[in-house]
Design a protein around this motif. Structure first.
Motif, mmCIF file in Angstrom:
data_model
loop_
_atom_site.group_PDB
_atom_site.id
_atom_site.type_symbol
_atom_site.label_atom_id
_atom_site.label_comp_id
_atom_site.label_asym_id
_atom_site.label_seq_id
_atom_site.Cartn_x
_atom_site.Cartn_y
_atom_site.Cartn_z
ATOM 1 N N MET A 21 18.661 -130.590 -37.907
ATOM 2 C CA MET A 21 19.950 -130.527 -37.215
ATOM 3 C C MET A 21 21.070 -131.062 -38.099
ATOM 4 S SD MET A 21 20.276 -129.226 -34.242
ATOM 5 C CE MET A 21 21.629 -130.066 -33.428
ATOM 6 N N ARG A 22 22.117 -130.291 -38.165
ATOM 7 C CA ARG A 22 23.233 -130.698 -39.002
ATOM 8 C C ARG A 22 24.074 -131.748 -38.280
ATOM 9 N NH1 ARG A 22 25.277 -125.712 -41.262
ATOM 10 N NH2 ARG A 22 24.134 -126.226 -43.133
ATOM 11 N N ASP A 23 24.578 -132.687 -39.038
ATOM 12 C CA ASP A 23 25.438 -133.722 -38.475
ATOM 13 C C ASP A 23 26.742 -133.097 -37.962
ATOM 14 O OD1 ASP A 23 27.573 -135.868 -38.538
ATOM 15 O OD2 ASP A 23 25.782 -137.049 -39.026
ATOM 16 N N GLU A 24 27.138 -133.491 -36.754
ATOM 17 C CA GLU A 24 28.327 -132.894 -36.132
ATOM 18 C C GLU A 24 29.585 -133.016 -36.978
ATOM 19 O OE1 GLU A 24 29.296 -134.254 -32.257
ATOM 20 O OE2 GLU A 24 27.259 -133.862 -31.520
ATOM 21 N N ARG A 25 29.635 -134.093 -37.729
ATOM 22 C CA ARG A 25 30.855 -134.301 -38.522
ATOM 23 C C ARG A 25 31.042 -133.222 -39.581
ATOM 24 N NH1 ARG A 25 29.556 -140.404 -39.943
ATOM 25 N NH2 ARG A 25 27.485 -139.500 -39.638
ATOM 26 N N LEU A 26 29.962 -132.493 -39.865
ATOM 27 C CA LEU A 26 30.072 -131.465 -40.903
ATOM 28 C C LEU A 26 30.294 -130.074 -40.328
ATOM 29 C CD1 LEU A 26 27.251 -132.659 -43.332
ATOM 30 C CD2 LEU A 26 29.675 -133.249 -43.323
ATOM 31 N N PHE A 27 30.302 -129.963 -39.009
ATOM 32 C CA PHE A 27 30.430 -128.631 -38.391
ATOM 33 C C PHE A 27 31.627 -127.853 -38.926
ATOM 34 C CE2 PHE A 27 27.950 -129.421 -34.172
ATOM 35 C CZ PHE A 27 26.785 -129.514 -34.925
ATOM 36 N N SER A 28 32.772 -128.553 -39.001
ATOM 37 C CA SER A 28 33.993 -127.828 -39.384
ATOM 38 C C SER A 28 33.886 -127.268 -40.803
ATOM 39 C CB SER A 28 35.203 -128.743 -39.268
ATOM 40 O OG SER A 28 34.985 -129.912 -40.035
ATOM 41 N N LEU A 29 33.113 -127.945 -41.653
ATOM 42 C CA LEU A 29 32.973 -127.453 -43.030
ATOM 43 C C LEU A 29 32.021 -126.265 -43.107
ATOM 44 C CD1 LEU A 29 32.866 -130.778 -45.039
ATOM 45 C CD2 LEU A 29 34.586 -128.973 -45.181
ATOM 46 N N PHE A 30 31.127 -126.188 -42.146
ATOM 47 C CA PHE A 30 30.164 -125.097 -42.181
ATOM 48 C C PHE A 30 30.545 -123.958 -41.233
ATOM 49 C CE2 PHE A 30 27.840 -128.384 -44.376
ATOM 50 C CZ PHE A 30 27.216 -127.669 -45.386
ATOM 51 N N GLU A 31 31.829 -123.914 -40.867
ATOM 52 C CA GLU A 31 32.293 -122.746 -40.128
ATOM 53 C C GLU A 31 32.414 -121.577 -41.092
ATOM 54 O OE1 GLU A 31 35.767 -123.315 -37.593
ATOM 55 O OE2 GLU A 31 35.037 -125.360 -37.208
ATOM 56 N N PRO A 32 32.339 -120.352 -40.542
ATOM 57 C CA PRO A 32 32.439 -119.190 -41.436
ATOM 58 C C PRO A 32 33.818 -119.091 -42.083
ATOM 59 C CG PRO A 32 32.380 -118.506 -39.129
ATOM 60 C CD PRO A 32 32.093 -119.968 -39.155
ATOM 61 N N ILE A 33 33.865 -118.481 -43.235
ATOM 62 C CA ILE A 33 35.105 -118.388 -43.996
ATOM 63 C C ILE A 33 36.222 -117.714 -43.206
ATOM 64 C CG2 ILE A 33 36.094 -116.986 -45.855
ATOM 65 C CD1 ILE A 33 34.093 -118.030 -47.715
ATOM 66 N N ASP A 34 35.865 -116.739 -42.365
ATOM 67 C CA ASP A 34 36.932 -116.031 -41.649
ATOM 68 C C ASP A 34 37.471 -116.834 -40.465
ATOM 69 O OD1 ASP A 34 34.620 -115.725 -40.242
ATOM 70 O OD2 ASP A 34 34.962 -113.624 -39.711
ATOM 71 N N SER A 35 36.994 -118.052 -40.298
ATOM 72 C CA SER A 35 37.638 -118.897 -39.292
ATOM 73 C C SER A 35 38.950 -119.462 -39.839
ATOM 74 C CB SER A 35 36.699 -120.026 -38.871
ATOM 75 O OG SER A 35 36.505 -120.909 -39.960
ATOM 76 N N LEU A 36 39.198 -119.261 -41.120
ATOM 77 C CA LEU A 36 40.453 -119.738 -41.708
ATOM 78 C C LEU A 36 41.560 -118.748 -41.408
ATOM 79 C CD1 LEU A 36 39.088 -120.808 -45.198
ATOM 80 C CD2 LEU A 36 39.759 -122.325 -43.322
ATOM 81 N N THR A 37 42.762 -119.269 -41.104
ATOM 82 C CA THR A 37 43.871 -118.358 -40.850
ATOM 83 C C THR A 37 44.165 -117.570 -42.118
ATOM 84 O OG1 THR A 37 45.196 -120.316 -41.222
ATOM 85 C CG2 THR A 37 45.159 -119.453 -38.982
ATOM 86 N N GLY A 38 44.443 -116.294 -41.935
ATOM 87 C CA GLY A 38 44.753 -115.462 -43.100
ATOM 88 C C GLY A 38 43.528 -114.741 -43.629
ATOM 89 N N ILE A 39 42.339 -115.084 -43.168
ATOM 90 C CA ILE A 39 41.152 -114.359 -43.613
ATOM 91 C C ILE A 39 40.549 -113.629 -42.423
ATOM 92 C CG2 ILE A 39 38.891 -114.502 -44.712
ATOM 93 C CD1 ILE A 39 39.785 -116.944 -46.155
ATOM 94 N N GLY A 40 40.680 -112.322 -42.450
ATOM 95 C CA GLY A 40 40.146 -111.498 -41.367
ATOM 96 C C GLY A 40 38.877 -110.809 -41.805
ATOM 97 N N PRO A 41 38.401 -109.878 -40.994
ATOM 98 C CA PRO A 41 37.132 -109.198 -41.302
ATOM 99 C C PRO A 41 37.166 -108.451 -42.628
ATOM 100 C CG PRO A 41 38.191 -108.253 -39.335
ATOM 101 C CD PRO A 41 38.977 -109.459 -39.713
ATOM 102 N N LYS A 42 38.365 -108.015 -43.049
ATOM 103 C CA LYS A 42 38.411 -107.246 -44.297
ATOM 104 C C LYS A 42 38.283 -108.152 -45.521
ATOM 105 C CE LYS A 42 41.426 -104.042 -45.740
ATOM 106 N NZ LYS A 42 42.760 -103.436 -45.580
ATOM 107 N N LEU A 43 38.952 -109.298 -45.448
ATOM 108 C CA LEU A 43 38.912 -110.213 -46.598
ATOM 109 C C LEU A 43 37.636 -111.048 -46.644
ATOM 110 C CD1 LEU A 43 42.519 -111.604 -47.060
ATOM 111 C CD2 LEU A 43 41.218 -110.104 -48.570
#
Ligand code: ADP
Ligand code: MG
Length: 688
Positions: free
Chosen positions: A1-23
């Motif tokens: 189980m991953r430590d909760e504090r690291l969840f935000s770092l292990f979100e998918p890249i397209d969760s970043l604003t400006g990165i959609g399905p194409k990028l």
């Protein structure tokens, strides 16, 4: 189980604003990963200094610079294809801005005569005049506009601009929690002047000012984090091993002495040291994992054989594993020659043994009457059973990576393991490359070896080389002729073509061995060469390791400039094993550059494998070193072996100490280390 504090770092890249399905896939390719964290590990290669320079006099062509000046004139293009020009003046001189295919009205709106402008871009020299073509920034100082003082520059991939990647990295920084505990010790942070983890990431992706020293410190901190994560994994493996029981192979000194006194030569002091290391490990009640590193001909087999003797005299069996059939046979012969006369039962077992001979060997292994066996990987497949296996020796370990070796160790059922490598590795890299192993080095050759004379020769003198080869063959000497490729119609320096040509010129049978032959065909060609049926063997680098032909006196290597130094050195080690004078002829195809020449020159100058490895490392970096790539040691993501190799031993001690004190990682530092391991250990990448 991953430590909760690291969840935000292990979100998918397209969760970043400006990165959609194409990028998304484009970014994933760029950063070789799918998480926000992977993007943060895609560090800038360099940084641009956008601070405004004092005057135009400081401008140097080829650099990106930022200056302020007054708009002096607009000049329309002379022809359609010429640029529009804007002249800036700053009291010390002029700077010409050029714009191709611009709208003159828009341009003059941007640069009203008499107004001050800040421009930033690449400075070029055009017929002695300083120019800047299409500035990256055009700003109005009156409105207090300023370019960023510093701009990170990233490695890119098709479909991405630097700005996009930078913005994504800035967004990713928001995902780094502020409350991560510090996993580095205070002393280290203070001594090294390293920033905290998040500050280090910010200092690289979003620096506030241009400061090369600060960039280096941030990078160093993250490199250390990575080394520490990896060493933590190794330290656990080591601890697990220390807790595992292994038979303490204790034997009387007499067994070893009996072998030592039967030798026709004296052991080198390096061999004696290595035997001591190994004996010490074997006498412990937990498994040995030791690397014996020594140049070709440094006498590793003897050290391993003495280890086997120790195992046998303590009532256990020993198995030697080599990467190829030929090497396994050769090893068998060497060990049998040493130990057979003293009454030891030595056998060989490879994939090619069949029928009753094989049955006999299998039985001998199962009932323990065979004490020492040499073979290929086949030893640990196909239901081979040992009576009481105590030691496994793996030869030419660089053919296997760290992970292969760990897998083998789990399968082999032999508690003690000695691995051997003839690939010299710069001392600074040894720990990085050998991972969790303890290391013994044979840095001394047995006395009385004849030096090999090495010559660097342009291949325009091929006929002279062939003459010399013919003369050696007439004296019943053997010649290796190495080509860089197997087969290519358009390249006479490929093995198949060269063999045919030499056969023609020399009017003698020419052996041929390369990677596309079946194992048995290879062995046959090598055997014919060894026995003298053929006196010249054209080969690709398949002969690189191990093959022992004492009558070989000439090693010709074509297109030597294309090989790694360590590889050339290993090839050269195939000659000079007998009593006759030997030569290594490095043929190159002119013209070659200074660097290539310097590399070949190094080889001519010295036969010391370590010195050669150091030179190769210095000249070409770690990625090209033989054995380094396979070892996985170059898969660090932040740590750069050329810059940070010295951090690895520090991290190793750090990790070992931390884990000895807190093996459950439950203390404050332990918990922090456990987070770090989740972030940066290579096992995370492998999804384990
Ligand atoms: P490598 O380290 O390349 O495996 P080997 O173990 O095959 O080297 O040894 C190369 C040769 O040197 C062998 O013929 C071996 O018998 C011989 N040899 C080993 N140790 C010594 C020594 N101390 N003095 C002289 N010859 C030695
Ligand atoms: Mg060997």
């Amino acid at each position: 189980m991953r430590d909760e504090r690291l969840f935000s770092l292990f979100e998918p890249i397209d969760s970043l604003t400006g990165i959609g399905p194409k990028l998304k896939p484009v970014f994933e390719r760029l950063v070789d990963g799918e998480h926000v964290w992977d993007l943060l590990l895609h560090l800038p290669d360099r940084w641009l200094d956008r601070r405004v320079k004092a005057s135009f006099e400081e401008l140097v062509p080829g650099e990106v610079a930022t200056v302020q000046g007054e708009v002096h004139a607009y000049k329309a293009p002379y022809t359609d294809r010429a640029p529009h020009r804007i002249q800036l003046f700053d009291g010390t001189g002029f700077l010409t801005l050029t714009f191709f295919r611009a709208d003159p009205r828009w341009l003059q709106g941007q640069f009203p005569i008499g107004k001050e402008r800040i421009v930033s871009g690449l400075i070029t020299d055009y017929q002695g005049e300083r120019q800047m073509s299409h500035p990256d920034y055009v700003l109005d100082p009156v409105k207090s506009e300023r370019p960023p003082a510093v701009e990170p520059i990233y490695r890119l991939t098709a479909g991405l601009t630097n700005k996009r990647v930078h913005n994504a990295a800035l967004a990713a920084l928001e995902h780094v929690p502020d409350d991560l505990p510090e996993w580095l010790g205070n002393d280290l942070l203070t001594d090294r002047k390293w920033p905290a983890f998040k500050a280090a990431l910010q200092g690289l992706h979003a620096p506030q000012s241009f400061d090369e020293d600060a960039f280096a410190l941030c990078k160093e901190r993250l490199a250390y984090d990575e080394a520490l994560a990896r060493e933590t994994v190794f330290a656990f493996a080591r601890l697990a091993r220390a807790q595992k029981d292994a038979p303490a192979l204790v034997s009387s000194i007499e067994a070893l002495n009996r072998v030592a006194t039967s030798l026709p030569y004296k052991m080198t002091s390096a061999q004696i040291r290595a035997v001591k290391d190994v004996s010490g490990d074997l006498a412990e009640a937990h498994p040995m994992r030791r690397m014996l590193q020594g140049d070709v001909g440094s006498g590793k087999t003897l050290v391993a054989t003495l280890a086997a003797v120790k195992a046998v005299s303590a009532g256990y069996q020993a198995a030697f594993m080599a990467p190829t059939e030929v090497l396994a046979r050769q090893q068998y012969e060497n060990i049998a020659a040493l130990l057979g006369p003293l009454g030891y039962e030595v056998a060989a077992l490879t994939g090619r043994d069949r029928g009753t001979a094989r049955e006999g060997t299998l039985m001998g292994l199962a009932d323990g009457s065979i004490q020492i066996v040499a073979g290929t990987q086949a030893l640990f497949q196909e239901g081979v059973r040992f009576n009481k296996l105590g030691l496994i020796v793996v030869d030419e370990q660089h053919r296997f990576g760290v992970m292969d070796r760990m897998r083998l160790a789990s399968k082999a059922a032999a508690p003690h393991m000695l691995v051997m490598s003839a690939t010299p590795i710069p001392r600074t890299l040894a720990q990085a490359v050998h991972g969790d192993l303890d290391i013994s080095i044979l840095d001394e050759k047995p006395p009385g070896r004849q030096p090999i004379e090495t010559r660097v020769i342009a291949d325009t003198r091929l006929d002279e080389v062939v003459d010399a080869v013919g003369r050696a063959m007439a004296r019943d000497e053997r010649v290796f002729w190495v080509c860089p490729r197997v087969d290519a119609d358009d390249d006479d320096a490929s093995a198949v073509q060269r063999a045919a040509m030499l056969q023609d010129w020399l009017k003698a049978p020419v052996g041929l061995v390369h990677g596309r032959l079946r194992g048995e065909e290879k062995d046959e060609a090598l055997e014919a060469f060894r026995s003298g049926k053929t006196r010249i063997l054209v080969a690709t680098t398949v002969i690189e390791v191990g093959v022992d032909v004492p009558d070989a006196t000439i090693m010709v290597i074509e297109r030597a400039e294309g090989f790694g130094l360590a590889q050339l050195h290993q090839l050269r080690g195939r000659v000079g094993r007998g009593t006759r004078k030997s030569y290594c002829l490095l043929l190159y195809r002119p013209p070659i550059g200074d660097l290539a020449r310097e590399r070949l020159e190094t080889l001519r100058r010295t036969e010391d494998g370590f010195e050669i490895a150091e030179a190769d490392f210095r000249l070409r970096g770690p990625g090209d070193l033989l054995g380094v790539r396979q070892s996985g040691a170059v898969d660090y993501r932040v740590l750069d072996l050329a810059e940070h190799a010295d951090l690895i031993p520090v991290a190793r001690t750090d990790a070992r100490y931390a884990i000895e004190r807190d093996p459950g990682l439950t203390g404050e530092r332990g918990q922090a280390l456990s987070l770090l391991r989740e972030l940066l250990s290579p096992l995370v990448r492998e999804g384990k």
